[in-house]
Scaffold this active site. Structure first.
Site, PDB file in Angstrom:
ATOM      1  N   LYS A  22      12.070   7.779   4.058  1.00  0.00           N
ATOM      2  CA  LYS A  22      11.198   6.896   4.812  1.00  0.00           C
ATOM      3  C   LYS A  22      11.574   5.450   4.490  1.00  0.00           C
ATOM      4  O   LYS A  22      12.231   5.250   3.474  1.00  0.00           O
ATOM      5  CB  LYS A  22       9.742   7.185   4.474  1.00  0.00           C
ATOM      6  CG  LYS A  22       9.290   6.574   3.119  1.00  0.00           C
ATOM      7  CD  LYS A  22       7.843   6.769   2.896  1.00  0.00           C
ATOM      8  CE  LYS A  22       7.067   5.519   2.727  1.00  0.00           C
ATOM      9  NZ  LYS A  22       7.279   4.725   1.529  1.00  0.00           N
ATOM     10  N   ASP A  78       3.380   1.742   4.588  1.00  0.00           N
ATOM     11  CA  ASP A  78       4.083   2.184   3.385  1.00  0.00           C
ATOM     12  C   ASP A  78       3.477   3.474   2.812  1.00  0.00           C
ATOM     13  O   ASP A  78       4.191   4.301   2.259  1.00  0.00           O
ATOM     14  CB  ASP A  78       4.018   1.063   2.332  1.00  0.00           C
ATOM     15  CG  ASP A  78       4.914   1.331   1.130  1.00  0.00           C
ATOM     16  OD1 ASP A  78       6.065   1.743   1.337  1.00  0.00           O
ATOM     17  OD2 ASP A  78       4.449   1.129  -0.016  1.00  0.00           O
ATOM     18  N   HIS A 121       2.525   9.367   3.225  1.00  0.00           N
ATOM     19  CA  HIS A 121       1.983  10.173   2.126  1.00  0.00           C
ATOM     20  C   HIS A 121       0.535  10.618   2.372  1.00  0.00           C
ATOM     21  O   HIS A 121       0.197  11.785   2.196  1.00  0.00           O
ATOM     22  CB  HIS A 121       2.028   9.386   0.811  1.00  0.00           C
ATOM     23  CG  HIS A 121       3.385   8.822   0.491  1.00  0.00           C
ATOM     24  ND1 HIS A 121       4.553   9.494   0.750  1.00  0.00           N
ATOM     25  CD2 HIS A 121       3.777   7.648  -0.081  1.00  0.00           C
ATOM     26  CE1 HIS A 121       5.586   8.770   0.361  1.00  0.00           C
ATOM     27  NE2 HIS A 121       5.140   7.634  -0.148  1.00  0.00           N
TER      28      HIS A 121
HETATM   29  C1  BG6 Z   1       6.575   4.911  -2.057  1.00  0.00           C
HETATM   30  C2  BG6 Z   1       6.074   3.561  -1.640  1.00  0.00           C
HETATM   31  O1  BG6 Z   1       6.834   5.711  -0.931  1.00  0.00           O
HETATM   32  O2  BG6 Z   1       5.581   5.551  -2.854  1.00  0.00           O
HETATM   33  C3  BG6 Z   1       5.726   2.712  -2.851  1.00  0.00           C
HETATM   34  O3  BG6 Z   1       7.069   2.905  -0.877  1.00  0.00           O
HETATM   35  C4  BG6 Z   1       4.764   3.449  -3.755  1.00  0.00           C
HETATM   36  O4  BG6 Z   1       5.156   1.470  -2.467  1.00  0.00           O
HETATM   37  C5  BG6 Z   1       5.279   4.863  -4.046  1.00  0.00           C
HETATM   38  O5  BG6 Z   1       4.634   2.708  -4.953  1.00  0.00           O
HETATM   39  C6  BG6 Z   1       4.230   5.676  -4.796  1.00  0.00           C
HETATM   40  O6  BG6 Z   1       4.796   6.892  -5.186  1.00  0.00           O
HETATM   41  P1  BG6 Z   1       4.240   7.682  -6.459  1.00  0.00           P
HETATM   42  O7  BG6 Z   1       5.017   8.955  -6.475  1.00  0.00           O
HETATM   43  O8  BG6 Z   1       4.500   6.793  -7.645  1.00  0.00           O
HETATM   44  O9  BG6 Z   1       2.774   7.873  -6.234  1.00  0.00           O
END
Ligand code: BG6
Length: 491
Positions: free
Chosen positions: A147, A234, A239
């Site tokens: 992404k 983002d 997510h």
């Molecule tokens: C990424 C985002 O996809 O996921 C980031 O671009 C974010 O901004 C990150 O910090 C968070 O991932 P995780 O696995 O640390 O929760």
């Protein structure tokens, strides 16, 4: 992880010296090596623009792996074995030249070809075309992309079309790394292996759902990227909507990629648009100002290094999503995510409805609903809050709320919880797409997100402020309290 990676792979990694590759991908490959999951003749070709020798790149990778993998997991023998698999080539991905070198490298090996594009998405199209035109790929080649796939629906279509000109959908592995997290996959096991929950998982028994993905970090030197994206693009577009889909989808007929993705798409299609009359009750965007993080003073978003004055990019979003279908009619999904919140925490709380007839102490009625708490990180686990009788002769039938708890690191102490990228790389090597995102999922998610973001077009409309180290703007608390509820940590 169970079983061996049976296929011999040639993994070509574009952007091998970038942050993602160094912090996540090579450490994950090392862990696969340590777990004995890489087929003995599988090879890795690192590609970047820096004019270095394979030996120099191997030394650099060793350093990255040593700094991003826990010291107790470093085994010098395994590391040497892994680095031995790695070759390096430098060339400009946009010019056709270099691609002939890939063919020469391929001719010396012979495993199934996996191409990982750890590059900005603006390069996906040109890399795909060059791979095709220079004869570097065929109908069995698998392509892994990261992404963001675009910054709205129309730009995502451009990228997806560029990829589709060269590859079929069954060759494309679009990463959302949340799908590789162990506890996220556990949502599927929890929901569909336990009939106890399967029968309760609908509007008859669930009053509302909370999904929180909080980060204590700011934008970590990524102002340039982040300011164009914001928290909605983002985090929510990918997510959080993926988490929502896994919680809300109907049971798939089987565990195949398309059965699961078909069900997720139905959820995305059923998401109710947030229209302009709903903004005040369903949507909050925020931006952090100076405050504290882990007890230390930190600057506000507009004072971060490289910040442009007056940006109205959001670093926090809270919203109330509604799914218009039989299963979820009337059940709000309160979703929030932000940077510079008090802690790093991702959790889902399923709030069950109270029993239909209450017979205990009226003062305790507020306790009378079960909650299922699914902690994605840190401290992965699940907790079912149930009510029992308080112990003691003097307690009568006083109720007590307590957890039936399963903390994965304690219950399954022999197995390390693998990083999301280990799982995703391994599944890509096995050709299994069920943890990757299909084109229509990306596009339905953008369709909904674009509509929500259309309310933020007015440059004069600035996000609400919140001090770093707090749980976001007070408006996000008001959003849920207006419905007579509270965020879990405030309860
Ligand atoms: C990424 C985002 O996809 O996921 C980031 O671009 C974010 O901004 C990150 O910090 C968070 O991932 P995780 O696995 O640390 O929760």
């Amino acid at each position: 992880m169970v079983g061996k990676s049976s296929t011999r792979c040639d993994l070509i990694m574009f952007g091998a010296l970038g942050d993602l590759a160094q912090r996540k991908l090579f450490p994950a490959l090392y862990q696969l090596e340590r777990a004995g999951l890489l087929e003995p003749n599988s090879r890795v070709l690192a590609l970047a623009r820096s004019d270095d020798s394979t030996a120099a790149i191997r030394a650099q990778l060793a350093e990255s792996i040593q700094s991003y993998v826990k010291a107790e997991d470093i085994d010098e023998g395994v590391l040497a074995r892994f680095l031995d698999r790695v070759d390096y080539l430098c060339f400009d991905f946009e010019s056709e030249q270099g691609y002939g070198l890939l063919n020469e490298w391929r001719a010396r090996g012979g495993g199934e070809l996996i191409v990982y594009m750890a590059t900005p998405p603006s390069l996906y199209g040109v890399i795909a075309r060059n791979l095709r035109d220079q004869g570097c790929c065929n109908a069995d080649t698998r392509i892994v992309v990261e992404k963001p796939i675009g910054h709205d629906l129309s730009s995502s279509k451009v990228i997806n079309n560029q990829l589709a000109e060269v590859f079929n959908e069954n060759q494309l592995f679009r990463i959302d790394h949340y799908l590789g997290k162990e506890t996220v996959q556990n949502l599927i096991a929890l929901r569909f292996a336990n009939n106890l929950f399967a029968t309760q998982w609908n509007q008859n028994h669930i009053s509302h759902v909370e999904i929180t993905v909080a980060e204590s970090v700011g934008i970590e030197g990524r102002w340039g990227y982040f300011d164009k994206a914001g928290q909605m693009r983002d985090m929510i577009q990918n997510h959080l909507l993926q988490l929502l889909c896994l919680i809300a989808m109907d049971p798939p007929a089987d565990l195949s990629a398309n059965s699961i993705r078909d069900e997720k798409v139905k959820v995305l299609k059923a998401l109710r648009p947030i229209t302009s009359d709903m903004i005040d009750t369903h949507l909050v965007r925020g931006q952090y100002t100076a405050g504290t993080s882990n007890g230390l003073p930190v600057p506000g978003y507009l004072q971060e290094e490289g910040a442009a004055k007056g940006s109205s990019t959001e670093t926090f979003v809270a919203l109330k999503a509604e799914i218009h279908n039989w299963r979820w009619a009337g059940v709000p999904f309160y979703i929030r995510t932000g940077k510079r919140l008090p802690e790093k925490l991702s959790q889902i709380i399923i709030h069950f409805k109270p029993a239909p007839h209450y017979i205990f102490d009226p003062d305790q009625k507020h306790l009378a609903n079960n909650k299922l708490i699914i902690r994605l990180q840190p401290d992965e686990g699940m907790e079912l809050q149930i009510l029992t009788k308080d112990q003691g002769l003097d307690k009568g039938m006083r109720l007590r709320q307590g957890p039936l708890e399963l903390t994965f690191s304690e219950a399954f102490s022999t197995s390390r919880i693998p990083d999301a990228y280990e799982r995703l790389l391994w599944e890509a090597m096995k050709g299994n797409q069920y943890l990757f995102v299909r084109r229509d999922e990306v596009e339905y998610a953008w369709h909904w997100v674009d509509q929500v973001m259309s309310h933020w077009q007015d440059p004069a409309a600035h996000p609400k402020r919140y001090a770093a180290g707090t749980w976001g703007p007070v408006a996000s608390i008001a959003m849920i309290t207006r419905d007579g509820r509270s965020w879990y940590e405030d309860a």
